[in-house]
Structures are given as structure tokens and as C-alpha cells.
Write a protein that holds these residues in place. Structure first.
Motif, mmCIF file in Angstrom:
data_model
loop_
_atom_site.group_PDB
_atom_site.id
_atom_site.type_symbol
_atom_site.label_atom_id
_atom_site.label_comp_id
_atom_site.label_asym_id
_atom_site.label_seq_id
_atom_site.Cartn_x
_atom_site.Cartn_y
_atom_site.Cartn_z
ATOM 1 N N LEU A 90 0.822 -1.204 0.000
ATOM 2 C CA LEU A 90 0.000 0.000 0.000
ATOM 3 C C LEU A 90 0.859 1.258 0.000
ATOM 4 O O LEU A 90 0.551 2.233 -0.702
ATOM 5 N N ARG A 91 1.925 1.256 0.762
ATOM 6 C CA ARG A 91 2.824 2.417 0.778
ATOM 7 C C ARG A 91 3.378 2.689 -0.628
ATOM 8 O O ARG A 91 3.415 3.843 -1.080
ATOM 9 N N ASP A 92 3.802 1.641 -1.306
ATOM 10 C CA ASP A 92 4.363 1.805 -2.648
ATOM 11 C C ASP A 92 3.329 2.391 -3.605
ATOM 12 O O ASP A 92 3.621 3.308 -4.391
ATOM 13 N N HIS A 93 2.112 1.877 -3.539
ATOM 14 C CA HIS A 93 1.064 2.357 -4.448
ATOM 15 C C HIS A 93 0.679 3.797 -4.137
ATOM 16 O O HIS A 93 0.589 4.639 -5.039
ATOM 17 N N ILE A 94 0.459 4.081 -2.854
ATOM 18 C CA ILE A 94 -0.016 5.415 -2.478
ATOM 19 C C ILE A 94 1.062 6.461 -2.707
ATOM 20 O O ILE A 94 0.765 7.602 -3.083
ATOM 21 N N ALA A 95 2.310 6.103 -2.526
ATOM 22 C CA ALA A 95 3.401 7.047 -2.791
ATOM 23 C C ALA A 95 3.433 7.465 -4.255
ATOM 24 O O ALA A 95 3.851 8.581 -4.588
ATOM 25 N N GLN A 96 2.962 6.595 -5.140
ATOM 26 C CA GLN A 96 2.967 6.892 -6.573
ATOM 27 C C GLN A 96 1.633 7.417 -7.097
ATOM 28 O O GLN A 96 1.591 8.308 -7.951
ATOM 29 N N ASN A 97 0.524 6.878 -6.559
ATOM 30 C CA ASN A 97 -0.792 7.127 -7.155
ATOM 31 C C ASN A 97 -1.838 7.659 -6.192
ATOM 32 O O ASN A 97 -2.972 7.912 -6.610
ATOM 33 N N GLY A 98 -1.516 7.802 -4.921
ATOM 34 C CA GLY A 98 -2.562 8.044 -3.947
ATOM 35 C C GLY A 98 -3.476 6.830 -3.892
ATOM 36 O O GLY A 98 -3.027 5.696 -4.056
ATOM 37 N N TYR A 99 -4.782 7.078 -3.697
ATOM 38 C CA TYR A 99 -5.731 5.969 -3.685
ATOM 39 C C TYR A 99 -6.359 5.742 -5.060
ATOM 40 O O TYR A 99 -7.317 4.968 -5.184
ATOM 41 N N TRP A 100 -5.830 6.402 -6.064
ATOM 42 C CA TRP A 100 -6.371 6.236 -7.416
ATOM 43 C C TRP A 100 -5.987 4.867 -7.960
ATOM 44 O O TRP A 100 -4.840 4.438 -7.865
ATOM 45 N N ILE A 101 -6.970 4.183 -8.545
ATOM 46 C CA ILE A 101 -6.735 2.868 -9.137
ATOM 47 C C ILE A 101 -6.837 2.920 -10.646
ATOM 48 O O ILE A 101 -6.029 2.351 -11.372
ATOM 49 N N GLY A 102 -7.836 3.660 -11.137
ATOM 50 C CA GLY A 102 -7.999 3.809 -12.574
ATOM 51 C C GLY A 102 -8.691 2.613 -13.197
ATOM 52 O O GLY A 102 -9.241 1.742 -12.512
ATOM 53 N N GLY A 103 -8.635 2.550 -14.537
ATOM 54 C CA GLY A 103 -9.228 1.442 -15.260
ATOM 55 C C GLY A 103 -10.718 1.308 -15.016
ATOM 56 O O GLY A 103 -11.416 2.282 -14.733
ATOM 57 N N GLN A 104 -11.199 0.087 -15.100
ATOM 58 C CA GLN A 104 -12.622 -0.178 -14.942
ATOM 59 C C GLN A 104 -13.116 0.185 -13.542
ATOM 60 O O GLN A 104 -14.244 0.657 -13.378
ATOM 61 N N PHE A 105 -12.259 -0.001 -12.545
ATOM 62 C CA PHE A 105 -12.669 0.288 -11.177
ATOM 63 C C PHE A 105 -13.097 1.745 -11.024
ATOM 64 O O PHE A 105 -14.049 2.054 -10.297
ATOM 65 N N ASP A 106 -12.402 2.657 -11.703
ATOM 66 C CA ASP A 106 -12.664 4.093 -11.541
ATOM 67 C C ASP A 106 -13.363 4.717 -12.743
ATOM 68 O O ASP A 106 -13.379 5.946 -12.873
ATOM 69 N N GLN A 107 -13.967 3.896 -13.586
ATOM 70 C CA GLN A 107 -14.530 4.456 -14.812
ATOM 71 C C GLN A 107 -15.700 5.410 -14.565
ATOM 72 O O GLN A 107 -15.970 6.302 -15.379
ATOM 73 N N GLU A 108 -16.384 5.263 -13.432
ATOM 74 C CA GLU A 108 -17.505 6.158 -13.135
ATOM 75 C C GLU A 108 -17.194 7.133 -12.002
ATOM 76 O O GLU A 108 -18.083 7.811 -11.496
ATOM 77 N N THR A 109 -15.929 7.214 -11.591
ATOM 78 C CA THR A 109 -15.549 8.130 -10.519
ATOM 79 C C THR A 109 -15.611 9.567 -11.006
ATOM 80 O O THR A 109 -15.048 9.900 -12.055
ATOM 81 N N GLU A 110 -16.302 10.413 -10.241
ATOM 82 C CA GLU A 110 -16.440 11.813 -10.626
ATOM 83 C C GLU A 110 -15.089 12.530 -10.558
ATOM 84 O O GLU A 110 -14.210 12.167 -9.775
ATOM 85 N N LYS A 111 -14.963 13.582 -11.349
ATOM 86 C CA LYS A 111 -13.686 14.289 -11.491
ATOM 87 C C LYS A 111 -13.151 14.785 -10.144
ATOM 88 O O LYS A 111 -11.958 14.632 -9.842
ATOM 89 N N SER A 112 -14.003 15.367 -9.318
ATOM 90 C CA SER A 112 -13.527 15.917 -8.050
ATOM 91 C C SER A 112 -13.031 14.805 -7.127
ATOM 92 O O SER A 112 -12.054 14.991 -6.393
ATOM 93 N N TRP A 113 -13.694 13.652 -7.170
ATOM 94 C CA TRP A 113 -13.233 12.528 -6.355
ATOM 95 C C TRP A 113 -11.954 11.921 -6.920
ATOM 96 O O TRP A 113 -11.078 11.489 -6.163
ATOM 97 N N ALA A 114 -11.824 11.903 -8.229
ATOM 98 C CA ALA A 114 -10.576 11.417 -8.822
ATOM 99 C C ALA A 114 -9.392 12.247 -8.337
ATOM 100 O O ALA A 114 -8.336 11.715 -7.962
ATOM 101 N N GLU A 115 -9.574 13.556 -8.311
ATOM 102 C CA GLU A 115 -8.504 14.445 -7.843
ATOM 103 C C GLU A 115 -8.216 14.207 -6.360
ATOM 104 O O GLU A 115 -7.060 14.254 -5.922
ATOM 105 N N THR A 116 -9.269 13.956 -5.601
ATOM 106 C CA THR A 116 -9.099 13.694 -4.167
ATOM 107 C C THR A 116 -8.284 12.430 -3.931
ATOM 108 O O THR A 116 -7.348 12.421 -3.115
ATOM 109 N N TYR A 117 -8.627 11.368 -4.633
ATOM 110 C CA TYR A 117 -7.892 10.109 -4.456
ATOM 111 C C TYR A 117 -6.422 10.265 -4.858
ATOM 112 O O TYR A 117 -5.534 9.714 -4.208
ATOM 113 N N LYS A 118 -6.167 11.016 -5.903
ATOM 114 C CA LYS A 118 -4.790 11.214 -6.358
ATOM 115 C C LYS A 118 -4.002 12.102 -5.396
ATOM 116 O O LYS A 118 -2.811 11.895 -5.187
ATOM 117 N N LYS A 119 -4.664 13.081 -4.797
ATOM 118 C CA LYS A 119 -3.993 14.017 -3.890
ATOM 119 C C LYS A 119 -3.487 13.328 -2.631
ATOM 120 O O LYS A 119 -2.569 13.835 -1.957
#
Length: 447
Positions: free
Chosen positions: A224-253
Motif C-alpha cells: 500500500l505504501r508503494d502504491h499510495i506514494a505513486q498514485n494516492g488511492y487512485w486505481i484507474g481502469g474499470q474500477f474508476d470508470q464512473e468516478t467523478e472528477k472531483s473525487w478522482a482528484e481527491t484520491y490522487k492528492k
């Protein structure tokens, strides 16, 4: 009838909420675990509730005709003969949320519904409404439990601690489990049920100290540390295909939040406290999260309800695959009803759960849920940085409840001025002075 044969009566307080259809489908889907005899909605907005209630009546008739269903604006009718109250209210609805967000932005302060001045304004509005619901529950169904997830949870929980200390109310939030489902995906697991964690903090203000695979005991923190250090909680792909823009930015931040404090994994709401200037610089003072909800979630939900009513059937409804948020609430009701002592999160008086935090601070920690309520899990000491952040924030929350109890302008001003999102007391006063007239129908008169 034995305890295992019992069927329960539930009232959703906030029947006009856009989340209500999801709760209904979760309750139906979990009939084998948490069987119902009666489901009621209560709301003080008759028109809004009718839009949701008429659609849900069709859902209930098609999916669970054995459950008695009704909706009402009468408290006695709503709260009589219930076992559980699910609290999902928004005092002032989206009109007031919009002001919570946009008034602070006039002065270069972040506008957000549960953090900063906006969150404190919302909390002050919510206190009397939640206390009123608790009192109705205790009057008409004194053995019932209230599971409250009406914001601002930290402030509401502090008010419950002081004003209704013996009430059977549990204040919860699903944000930790939403992020834990992302953690599970990162680690190749299904959802939050697959994780065992040590978490501590305040509502929308916490950290994970430990995350393990519940089945194997494997430490998942390195991955988890490795992933979050690079991407935050953003996963992308099919998992995040319906994630709203403001939440996408939040997960990445969350990547930047983790960089500041790499000893633990952050709740995403910490971005508003760690980087308040960034949040203001990237906010549109004329188009905030409330506008997004009106254009997206609220429109979709009410359009779908209208479609169901017009069609006379709920087959193929949009909530079929989107009820994880409400499943969490059902999990908690099941744990209390059947005394399972499962571990979930609650906002409760600390009393040693976080060893180096005041005992009367309301904290968010894992708890064992059973028929007697919740028992907090000991989480150890907060780190020095986290402890300092928490002491400042929980003092703001206490000051808001002071303002409510004492009708004190100065206490509310102090709460705004102390908050990390506000640059100084002069700005705090300007925001407060702008908020007082628009909150007149909801706040006590501050003197």
C-alpha cells in the motif's frame, strides 16, 4: 419467537435523501442476514420524500412484498415500533451546503461540507435536529438503536456525548471503509471485509497504522505504501470508470498527504488541512461540489425515481450494482441485532482508545459492535504530528458545541479562528458574520 427468528422494524430518518434507494436495496439484499417486518421513511420535506418514497414503494412491492412499507412526515408514526433508526439527514439541504462551500471561498478559505468553517456551520445546524430525532426515538421506541451517519459527524457525536450521554446512538462514517475497499483492490482482494486494520483519528481526520489480510495475517502496508506514494488511492481502469472528477482528484492528492506523513496512511479529507491554499487555488468559487451533485447525483436519482414511478416497475434500476455504501450500514445493524461483536468504526468518547489523547475527546477508532453497543479497540499512541493535528481540530469541534450550548458568538468565532484552514481571526470573523444571517432558521441566536 427466538432471537434468530426475529424480524426487525427500521425507519430511515431522511427519507428524501438521494442515498435512500441504495439503503432500501441493501436491506432487501440482506434479508437473509437482517430480516425486516417493517420499513418506514421519515422526512420533514414531504414533497422531496414523496419522490423517493413512491419509487421505493414499487421496489418494495416487487422485491420484498412481505415487508410493510410506508413513509410519513409525522414523528410519532415514524418512530413508533422501530428497532433501528438510520439517520441520514441534511439540515438546510443543498441550498445551505452551497453556502457552506461558497461563503468561505469569498475570503480565500476552503469551502467544503465537513471541514473548515463550512463543516462547522453544518455541524451547528445538525445538532438540534439530531437531538430531536434521538428524543423521538426514546419517547416512542425506547429500546431502539440509532445508527447516525448525518454530518458533521464529529460535531454531532460531541453534542451527543454532552447532551444525550446515555442515548442508544452510534455515530458512524463510511469513508474509512470506502478507502479500505480501494486498499483491498490494490492488494488483489475484494473489499473492506478482507482487511484487518488499526486506524485512529477524528472523523474525516484519521490514519491507518496497520493493514493486514484478515485471512492470512499478511502485512499489506509495504504494498500500500508503494502504491499510495505513486498514485494516492487512485486505481484507474474499470474500477474508476464512473468516478467523478472531483473525487478522482481527491484520491490522487492522497499521494501528497502521504509524503508529508509517511508513517501512516491518510484519510483523504486530510488534504483540506495539509494543503488549504492548494484547495482554494483549485476551487471554483462559483461552481462547487454542491453544483456537481445537483447536476449529477441528485439529477440522476430523482430522474430514476420518476422513471420508475412512470413505468410502474423498478426492473433494471440504476442502483442494482451500487449499494456498497449502504451495505456497511446493514453490516452494523446485523452486528448489533445478532451480537456478533464484529469490528467496524465509530465516533465515540476516547476513554483511552488513543492513549495520548484526552479521554473526553470524540475519536474515530475501530470498535467491537454488539447488542450492548460499541466497545473501542485500543489503538496505542498517536504520533507526535498526528496528535498535534488532532488536538487543534477536536478543540474546534468542542468550541462549536460550546457555541450551541451557550449561544456564544465568541465560541463560534474561536472555533473558526483556531481551525487550520483559516489564516487569521479577522478572516474568521468575516466568514462567521456572513454565515449568521443565512443560518438564522437553524442556528441558535449567537450573542
Amino acid at each position: 419467537m427466538s432471537a434468530t427468528d426475529k424480524r426487525y422494524s427500521v425507519v430511515i430518518a431522511g427519507g428524501g435523501s438521494t442515498f435512500t434507494p441504495g439503503f432500501v436495496l441493501s436491506l432487501i439484499a440482506n434479508e437473509d442476514r437482517f430480516p425486516l417486518r417493517k420499513l418506514k421513511f421519515y422526512d420533514n420535506d414531504e414533497e422531496r420524500q414523496k419522490k423517493i418514497g413512491d419509487a421505493c414503494a414499487i421496489i418494495m412491492k416487487e422485491r420484498a412484498p412481505q415487508i410493510e412499507f410506508s413513509y410519513t412526515t409525522d414523528p410519532e408514526e415514524a418512530f413508533t415500533d422501530v428497532d433501528f433508526v438510520m439517520g441520514s439527514i441534511r439540515v438546510g439541504k443543498y441550498h445551505m451546503r452551497e453556502l457552506d462551500e461558497k461563503i468561505p471561498l469569498r475570503y480565500g478559505v476552503n469551502g467544503q461540507e465537513t471541514t473548515g468553517p463550512g463543516g462547522m456551520a453544518y455541524g451547528l445546524r445538525s445538532i438540534p435536529a439530531i437531538i430531536e430525532i434521538i428524543d423521538w426515538m426514546e419517547k416512542y421506541s425506547p429500546n431502539a438503536w440509532m445508527i447516525n451517519y448525518s454530518n458533521t459527524i464529529a460535531i454531532v457525536a460531541e453534542a451527543c456525548r454532552r447532551l444525550r450521554p446515555h442515548a442508544k446512538v452510534i455515530n458512524i462514517c463510511d469513508m474509512p471503509v470506502a478507502l479500505m475497499t480501494r486498499m483491498a483492490q490494490i492488494c488483489g482482494l475484494n473489499d473492506y471485509h478482507d482487511l484487518d486494520v488499526n486506524y485512529y483519528g477524528l472523523n474525516h481526520f484519521g490514519w491507518w497504522k496497520e493493514v493486514r489480510d484478515k485471512k492470512t495475517g499478511q502485512d499489506l502496508m509495504p504494498k500500500l505504501r508503494d502504491h499510495i506514494a505513486q498514485n494516492g488511492y487512485w486505481i484507474g481502469g474499470q474500477f474508476d470508470q464512473e468516478t467523478e472528477k472531483s473525487w478522482a482528484e481527491t484520491y490522487k492528492k492522497a499521494k501528497d498527504c502521504y509524503a508529508l506523513d509517511p508513517e501512516a496512511l491518510p484519510n483523504t479529507y486530510l488534504q483540506y488541512y495539509y494543503f488549504p491554499q492548494y484547495e482554494v487555488a483549485n476551487a471554483d468559487p462559483h461552481h462547487t461540489r454542491t453544483d456537481e451533485i445537483r447536476e449529477y447525483r441528485q439529477k440522476i436519482v430523482f430522474d430514476e425515481c420518476a422513471r420508475i414511478v412512470q413505468a410502474g416497475t423498478a426492473k433494471g434500476n440504476i442502483w442494482e450494482a451500487s449499494i456498497e455504501h449502504s451495505n456497511y450500514i446493514v453490516d452494523i445493524c446485523h452486528a448489533i441485532a445478532y451480537n456478533t461483536h464484529e469490528k467496524f468504526f465509530a465516533n465515540i468518547p476516547n476513554n483511552g482508545a488513543i492513549a495520548n489523547i484526552d479521554p473526553d475527546s470524540v475519536v474515530e477508532v475501530p470498535c467491537w459492535f454488539g447488542a450492548d453497543g460499541v466497545q473501542p479497540m485500543a489503538t496505542g499512541n498517536a504520533g507526535e504530528f498526528e496528535r498535534g493535528m488532532m488536538m487543534e481540530q477536536q478543540t474546534c469541534e468542542k468550541l462549536v458545541v460550546d457555541a450551541y450550548e451557550q449561544h456564544s458568538y465568541n465560541k463560534m468565532w474561536q472555533a473558526f479562528a483556531l481551525n487550520k484552514t483559516v489564516p487569521d481571526a479577522a478572516i474568521a470573523k468575516k466568514i462567521l458574520d456572513d454565515m449568521i444571517p443565512v443560518n438564522k432558521p437553524y442556528w441558535p441566536e449567537l450573542k
